[in-house]
Design a protein around this motif. Structure first.
Motif, PDB file in Angstrom:
ATOM      1  N   GLU A  36      44.720 -10.253 -81.175  1.00 49.23           N
ATOM      2  CA  GLU A  36      45.981 -10.015 -80.474  1.00 49.23           C
ATOM      3  C   GLU A  36      45.739  -9.326 -79.135  1.00 49.23           C
ATOM      4  O   GLU A  36      46.350  -8.316 -78.794  1.00 49.23           O
ATOM      5  N   THR A  37      44.820  -9.932 -78.365  1.00 49.81           N
ATOM      6  CA  THR A  37      44.491  -9.421 -77.038  1.00 49.81           C
ATOM      7  C   THR A  37      44.524 -10.563 -76.032  1.00 49.81           C
ATOM      8  O   THR A  37      44.542 -11.742 -76.386  1.00 49.81           O
ATOM      9  N   ASP A  38      44.538 -10.194 -74.751  1.00 47.91           N
ATOM     10  CA  ASP A  38      44.447 -11.137 -73.645  1.00 47.91           C
ATOM     11  C   ASP A  38      45.553 -12.182 -73.677  1.00 47.91           C
ATOM     12  O   ASP A  38      45.325 -13.356 -73.477  1.00 47.91           O
ATOM     13  N   PHE A  39      46.783 -11.756 -73.960  1.00 48.77           N
ATOM     14  CA  PHE A  39      47.912 -12.677 -73.897  1.00 48.77           C
ATOM     15  C   PHE A  39      48.372 -12.871 -72.452  1.00 48.77           C
ATOM     16  O   PHE A  39      48.936 -13.915 -72.114  1.00 48.77           O
ATOM     17  N   LYS A  40      48.167 -11.878 -71.599  1.00 47.44           N
ATOM     18  CA  LYS A  40      48.693 -11.920 -70.239  1.00 47.44           C
ATOM     19  C   LYS A  40      47.969 -12.943 -69.376  1.00 47.44           C
ATOM     20  O   LYS A  40      48.596 -13.702 -68.636  1.00 47.44           O
ATOM     21  N   GLY A  41      46.627 -12.990 -69.466  1.00 43.79           N
ATOM     22  CA  GLY A  41      45.855 -13.893 -68.617  1.00 43.79           C
ATOM     23  C   GLY A  41      46.233 -15.351 -68.782  1.00 43.79           C
ATOM     24  O   GLY A  41      46.534 -16.041 -67.801  1.00 43.79           O
ATOM     25  N   PRO A  42      46.236 -15.877 -70.023  1.00 43.42           N
ATOM     26  CA  PRO A  42      46.660 -17.268 -70.206  1.00 43.42           C
ATOM     27  C   PRO A  42      48.071 -17.542 -69.713  1.00 43.42           C
ATOM     28  O   PRO A  42      48.348 -18.619 -69.169  1.00 43.42           O
ATOM     29  N   ALA A  43      48.979 -16.586 -69.854  1.00 45.85           N
ATOM     30  CA  ALA A  43      50.356 -16.783 -69.394  1.00 45.85           C
ATOM     31  C   ALA A  43      50.411 -16.927 -67.877  1.00 45.85           C
ATOM     32  O   ALA A  43      51.122 -17.782 -67.342  1.00 45.85           O
ATOM     33  N   GLU A  65      60.239 -20.332 -68.930  1.00 39.19           N
ATOM     34  CA  GLU A  65      60.978 -20.092 -70.167  1.00 39.19           C
ATOM     35  C   GLU A  65      60.018 -19.885 -71.345  1.00 39.19           C
ATOM     36  O   GLU A  65      60.231 -19.001 -72.190  1.00 39.19           O
ATOM     37  N   LEU A  66      58.965 -20.692 -71.409  1.00 40.81           N
ATOM     38  CA  LEU A  66      58.041 -20.596 -72.539  1.00 40.81           C
ATOM     39  C   LEU A  66      57.189 -19.335 -72.452  1.00 40.81           C
ATOM     40  O   LEU A  66      56.924 -18.686 -73.479  1.00 40.81           O
ATOM     41  N   VAL A  67      56.766 -18.970 -71.259  1.00 45.38           N
ATOM     42  CA  VAL A  67      55.998 -17.728 -71.100  1.00 45.38           C
ATOM     43  C   VAL A  67      56.869 -16.528 -71.471  1.00 45.38           C
ATOM     44  O   VAL A  67      56.403 -15.585 -72.136  1.00 45.38           O
ATOM     45  N   ALA A  68      58.138 -16.546 -71.069  1.00 45.68           N
ATOM     46  CA  ALA A  68      59.043 -15.467 -71.446  1.00 45.68           C
ATOM     47  C   ALA A  68      59.230 -15.410 -72.961  1.00 45.68           C
ATOM     48  O   ALA A  68      59.281 -14.322 -73.563  1.00 45.68           O
ATOM     49  N   ALA A  69      59.327 -16.578 -73.599  1.00 49.43           N
ATOM     50  CA  ALA A  69      59.475 -16.621 -75.051  1.00 49.43           C
ATOM     51  C   ALA A  69      58.231 -16.081 -75.748  1.00 49.43           C
ATOM     52  O   ALA A  69      58.332 -15.364 -76.756  1.00 49.43           O
ATOM     53  N   ALA A  70      57.058 -16.408 -75.229  1.00 52.28           N
ATOM     54  CA  ALA A  70      55.818 -15.896 -75.811  1.00 52.28           C
ATOM     55  C   ALA A  70      55.740 -14.378 -75.669  1.00 52.28           C
ATOM     56  O   ALA A  70      55.314 -13.673 -76.589  1.00 52.28           O
ATOM     57  N   HIS A  71      56.155 -13.886 -74.503  1.00 56.39           N
ATOM     58  CA  HIS A  71      56.152 -12.435 -74.282  1.00 56.39           C
ATOM     59  C   HIS A  71      57.115 -11.742 -75.250  1.00 56.39           C
ATOM     60  O   HIS A  71      56.772 -10.722 -75.857  1.00 56.39           O
ATOM     61  N   ALA A  72      58.312 -12.314 -75.402  1.00 50.70           N
ATOM     62  CA  ALA A  72      59.304 -11.716 -76.295  1.00 50.70           C
ATOM     63  C   ALA A  72      58.821 -11.703 -77.742  1.00 50.70           C
ATOM     64  O   ALA A  72      59.106 -10.763 -78.493  1.00 50.70           O
ATOM     65  N   ALA A  73      58.103 -12.754 -78.142  1.00 49.77           N
ATOM     66  CA  ALA A  73      57.606 -12.855 -79.518  1.00 49.77           C
ATOM     67  C   ALA A  73      56.271 -12.153 -79.717  1.00 49.77           C
ATOM     68  O   ALA A  73      55.789 -12.047 -80.848  1.00 49.77           O
ATOM     69  N   ASP A  74      55.650 -11.694 -78.613  1.00 49.19           N
ATOM     70  CA  ASP A  74      54.314 -11.094 -78.647  1.00 49.19           C
ATOM     71  C   ASP A  74      53.313 -12.046 -79.301  1.00 49.19           C
ATOM     72  O   ASP A  74      52.526 -11.670 -80.163  1.00 49.19           O
ATOM     73  N   ARG A  75      53.354 -13.297 -78.851  1.00 51.50           N
ATOM     74  CA  ARG A  75      52.460 -14.329 -79.351  1.00 51.50           C
ATOM     75  C   ARG A  75      51.623 -14.883 -78.210  1.00 51.50           C
ATOM     76  O   ARG A  75      52.030 -14.881 -77.046  1.00 51.50           O
ATOM     77  N   LEU A  76      50.454 -15.396 -78.553  1.00 47.41           N
ATOM     78  CA  LEU A  76      49.572 -16.027 -77.582  1.00 47.41           C
ATOM     79  C   LEU A  76      50.039 -17.447 -77.296  1.00 47.41           C
ATOM     80  O   LEU A  76      50.291 -18.225 -78.216  1.00 47.41           O
ATOM     81  N   LEU A  77      50.147 -17.771 -76.011  1.00 46.01           N
ATOM     82  CA  LEU A  77      50.462 -19.129 -75.564  1.00 46.01           C
ATOM     83  C   LEU A  77      49.350 -19.556 -74.624  1.00 46.01           C
ATOM     84  O   LEU A  77      49.109 -18.913 -73.600  1.00 46.01           O
ATOM     85  N   MET A  78      48.660 -20.653 -74.968  1.00 45.84           N
ATOM     86  CA  MET A  78      47.474 -21.062 -74.228  1.00 45.84           C
ATOM     87  C   MET A  78      47.511 -22.568 -73.992  1.00 45.84           C
ATOM     88  O   MET A  78      47.907 -23.337 -74.868  1.00 45.84           O
ATOM     89  N   GLU A  79      47.112 -22.975 -72.788  1.00 48.35           N
ATOM     90  CA  GLU A  79      47.104 -24.392 -72.405  1.00 48.35           C
ATOM     91  C   GLU A  79      45.704 -24.952 -72.586  1.00 48.35           C
ATOM     92  O   GLU A  79      44.722 -24.335 -72.196  1.00 48.35           O
ATOM     93  N   ASN A  80      45.625 -26.153 -73.151  1.00 44.33           N
ATOM     94  CA  ASN A  80      44.345 -26.738 -73.527  1.00 44.33           C
ATOM     95  C   ASN A  80      43.671 -27.450 -72.351  1.00 44.33           C
ATOM     96  O   ASN A  80      43.679 -28.677 -72.251  1.00 44.33           O
TER      97      ASN A  80
END
Length: 331
Positions: free
Chosen positions: A304-311, A115-130
């Motif tokens: 605003e690059t490399d959003f896919k890899g972290p997801a 759900e969170l990865v889908a939300a990040a994709h929809a918002a075109d935002r970076l989501l990264m786990e620490n």
């Protein structure tokens, strides 16, 4: 001015949702120290706590997480809240148009991760786990040796992370907040298995030992494997003496690290390389894994690059956590 130069002049304006002690020791100081980041504000449900932390780090204090997300001077947030609160507040941060760096574990199960990865994709935002340990140079050194054939063909990985019992009121003993050893310590060992065995690794068997008084798992172990027949043994918990190790065993030798996940910035890690008639210790350069993590997060968010890899990493990690639970329940 070219695009890279323009980005280099920008800074990432960051807010922090929560004032966890571990965040104050590690990631928040790294945010403050990074020249490409400006720490704008920290939020807590407690006004006094927010103000105390804000004074320490030289930023604004905000009472309430929603109030921080409503600010238009924040581009990204760091979320060190208890795991069970991540889904709500990461989701709300993404909906508010913020990039998100979330403390591990990013979520408590695979459905939340999806759900969170889908939300990040929809918002075109970076989501990264620490997972800061991934950004320490000692792991680059290990992978370079494996690629060189220093231990022949990699056959097996062992990863162990455990420490003594926590204070009785620690949130990691609270199942309602996402407590338990799997989500706290076990996730490190699972991430190490993916790092060295690759994204096709899966869980073959697992055990979780649950404390009847708290209802959370306080220890566990898992056997993992990949389609090529390589294997891994993982062990974790918080009723152990301290151990934080990773060993790669190959057809011609082995490599081991003693502070695989928690190397402090001043430590020069020791890598041990063993072959049939050879034992070698290499003292590696010190590295600030939290500074390197923050730098990568800021760079990716600003460019605003490399959003896919972290997801993809987030989804696979959450799947492994679910697999451990399923395998343990089947025992």
């Amino acid at each position: 001015m070219d695009m890279d130069a323009a980005v280099a002049e920008r800074v990432l304006n960051v807010g922090v949702l929560g004032c966890a002690a571990i965040a104050q020791r590690t990631t928040i100081p790294a945010l403050v120290a990074d020249p490409s980041v400006r720490l704008v504000a920290v939020a807590s449900r407690s006004r006094d706590k927010a103000e105390a932390v804000a004074r320490r780090f030289g930023c604004a204090a905000v009472t309430g997480y929603a109030a921080l997300l409503a600010r238009d001077d924040i581009d990204a947030v760091y979320v060190p809240l208890p795991p069970a609160l991540h889904a709500e507040w990461i989701g709300r941060a993404l909906a508010a148009g913020k990039h998100v760096l979330a403390e591990k574990p990013l979520c408590v199960d695979g459905s939340e991760a999806a759900e969170l990865v889908a939300a990040a994709h929809a918002a075109d935002r970076l989501l990264m786990e620490n997972f800061a340990f991934l950004h320490h140079g000692q792991h680059d050194a290990v992978r370079a040796l494996v690629d060189e054939g220093a231990i022949g063909e990699l056959r097996h990985v062992t990863a162990e992370f455990g420490f003594p019992p926590l204070a009785a009121d620690d949130i990691r003993y609270d199942p309602g907040l996402g407590g338990g050893a799997l989500l706290d310590a076990g996730v490190y060992t699972l991430r190490a298995a993916s790092l060295y065995l690759g994204p096709r690794v899966w869980v073959r068997g697992a055990v979780l030992r649950v404390d009847p008084g708290t209802g959370v798992d306080v220890a566990g172990a898992a056997l993992v494997g990949d389609p090529d027949g390589r294997t891994g043994q993982l062990a974790f918990g918080f009723d152990h003496s301290y151990r934080c190790t990773c060993t790669l065993w190959g057809s011609e030798g082995s490599i081991s690290l003693d502070r695989a996940f928690t190397a402090p910035p001043t430590l020069r890690p020791v890598l041990r390389l063993r072959r049939q008639d050879h034992v070698e210790e290499r003292t590696l350069p010190a590295g600030h894994q939290f500074a390197s993590l923050v730098a990568e997060f800021a760079r990716n968010a600003l460019h605003e690059t490399d959003f896919k890899g972290p997801a993809e990493d987030i989804l696979r990690q959450a799947e492994l956590v679910d697999e451990v639970r399923s395998a343990a329940d089947a025992e």
